[in-house]
Design an enzyme around this catalytic site. Structure first.
Site, PDB file in Angstrom:
ATOM      1  CD  GLU A   1      67.395  38.824 -16.728  1.00 13.55           C
ATOM      2  OE1 GLU A   1      67.723  39.744 -15.950  1.00 13.55           O
ATOM      3  OE2 GLU A   1      67.466  38.917 -17.979  1.00 13.55           O
TER       4      GLU A   1
ATOM      5  CD  GLU B   1      67.767  38.420 -23.637  1.00 17.68           C
ATOM      6  OE1 GLU B   1      67.632  39.628 -23.388  1.00 17.68           O
ATOM      7  OE2 GLU B   1      68.764  37.750 -23.316  1.00 17.68           O
TER       8      GLU B   1
END
Length: 356
Positions: free
Chosen positions: A240, A245
């Site tokens: 990932e 974020e």
């Protein structure tokens, strides 16, 4: 007479040896105190490996040296001066070992010097969405994950992902992903999670996403990628790449992270960087993914590079296709406590572009 002749020859020989000894040129010692240093053009706190030009100015210092040889990037340079410039051309951030030898008539000595240099490369645009057509997101580019964390993404999130225009629509040239406080499917919040799985997947390249982030305690927007082999090998073996974020409870900062078998969940492979006006202005969030490293940038400024010294399936699953994901989660392990007064907030995305 004979004795006088021998005496004269002896005196002449002694005189020659004496003169020869007096005029002998002493050979210097071999070079000592050898070192080399490099100044990378454009290097600063935010760009420690340079501005992408690849230019490095080198200075060699040594005692008693008359010439130098430098082995650099598989090239040999022969120098009489102690300064030179070199331009690296291999794209991305790469590590180099440079060997320099100093010479004089008595011998030589050598040292090794290491440095990392970043080089920008000309990239071709291979995929994009400019969000120019109003309505639902282009179905040729985007699909949806729908439902709750019970569908496999977990993280104790509180939203229900839908494929409704209420939660994801293109309007006035931007994609709007909207998180709302509303009862839906047993959840108290709705949002959207758009994916390119099965529509666009790629290995290696640069991703640029220009976006304005949502505000509010509990929002957790993300721009990220997941291994296309997720269905067969599972997470985190698929790898990932979290390009960006953001946590509404922690304004003024964003983070990037890598999740692998060797470090997943609360991964050690992450970096937080400061940002301003993230919910009122657009910024460009980027990742450069090569065969050996993944570098993250904010507004084209590099702030974190993942380049493990040992690469195997545990530390480097990033040699297979990945697909793109855009979403806003609510609460959860990273989003934290949701503000009880939260009503609605939107992430606006101007474009997504992928280069190789």
């Amino acid at each position: 007479m004979k004795n006088n002749f021998l005496l004269a020859i002896t005196l002449i020989l002694l005189s020659f040896l004496s003169c020869s000894s007096d005029n002998q040129i002493d050979e210097p010692n071999p070079p000592t105190n050898l070192s080399i240093s490099g100044v990378i053009f454009g290097a600063d706190t935010n760009n420690p490996n340079g501005d992408g030009s690849g230019v490095v100015d080198f200075t060699i210092t040594a005692t008693n040296a008359t010439s130098y040889k430098v082995l650099i990037n598989n090239e040999t340079l022969e120098l009489t001066q102690n300064t030179f410039s070199y331009t690296f051309t291999q794209g991305g951030t790469n590590n180099y070992e440079i060997i320099v030898a100093a010479y004089n008539s008595s011998g030589n000595t050598s040292v090794t010097y290491s440095l990392s240099v970043y080089v920008k490369t000309e990239l071709a645009l291979i995929w994009q969405d400019e969000f120019d057509a109003n309505g639902a997101p282009n179905s040729a580019n985007w699909g949806y994950n729908t439902g709750t964390g019970d569908n496999g993404w977990g993280n104790n999130e509180s939203q229900y992902y839908t494929d409704r225009l209420d939660n994801a629509k293109v309007e006035n040239g931007v994609l709007k992903i909207t998180a709302k406080k509303e009862s839906f499917g047993g959840s108290e919040y709705t949002s959207a999670r758009l994916i390119t799985a099965g529509k666009f997947e790629f290995t290696y390249g640069r991703v640029d996403v220009r976006a304005k982030l949502p505000a509010g305690g509990g929002v957790w927007p993300a721009i990220w990628m997941l291994g296309a082999n997720f269905g067969s090998v599972g997470w985190p073996a698929c790898g990932e790449i979290d390009i960006m974020e953001y946590v509404g409870n922690n304004p003024g900062q964003i983070s990037s992270a890598l999740h692998t078998t060797s470090s997943s969940g609360n991964t050690v492979n992450h970096k937080v960087t400061s940002i301003s006006n993230e919910t009122t202005e657009f910024h460009i969030y980027s990742a450069i993914w090569t065969e050996s490293s993944i570098t993250f940038l904010l507004d084209d400024v590099e702030y974190y590079t993942y380049n493990p010294s040992t690469k195997n399936n545990d530390t480097w699953p990033f040699y297979n296709n990945q697909f793109l994901i855009l979403n806003i989660a609510m609460g959860g392990n990273l989003g934290g406590t949701i503000d009880p007064n939260f009503d609605v907030s939107t992430m606006e995305i101007d474009y997504v572009r992928v280069y190789q």
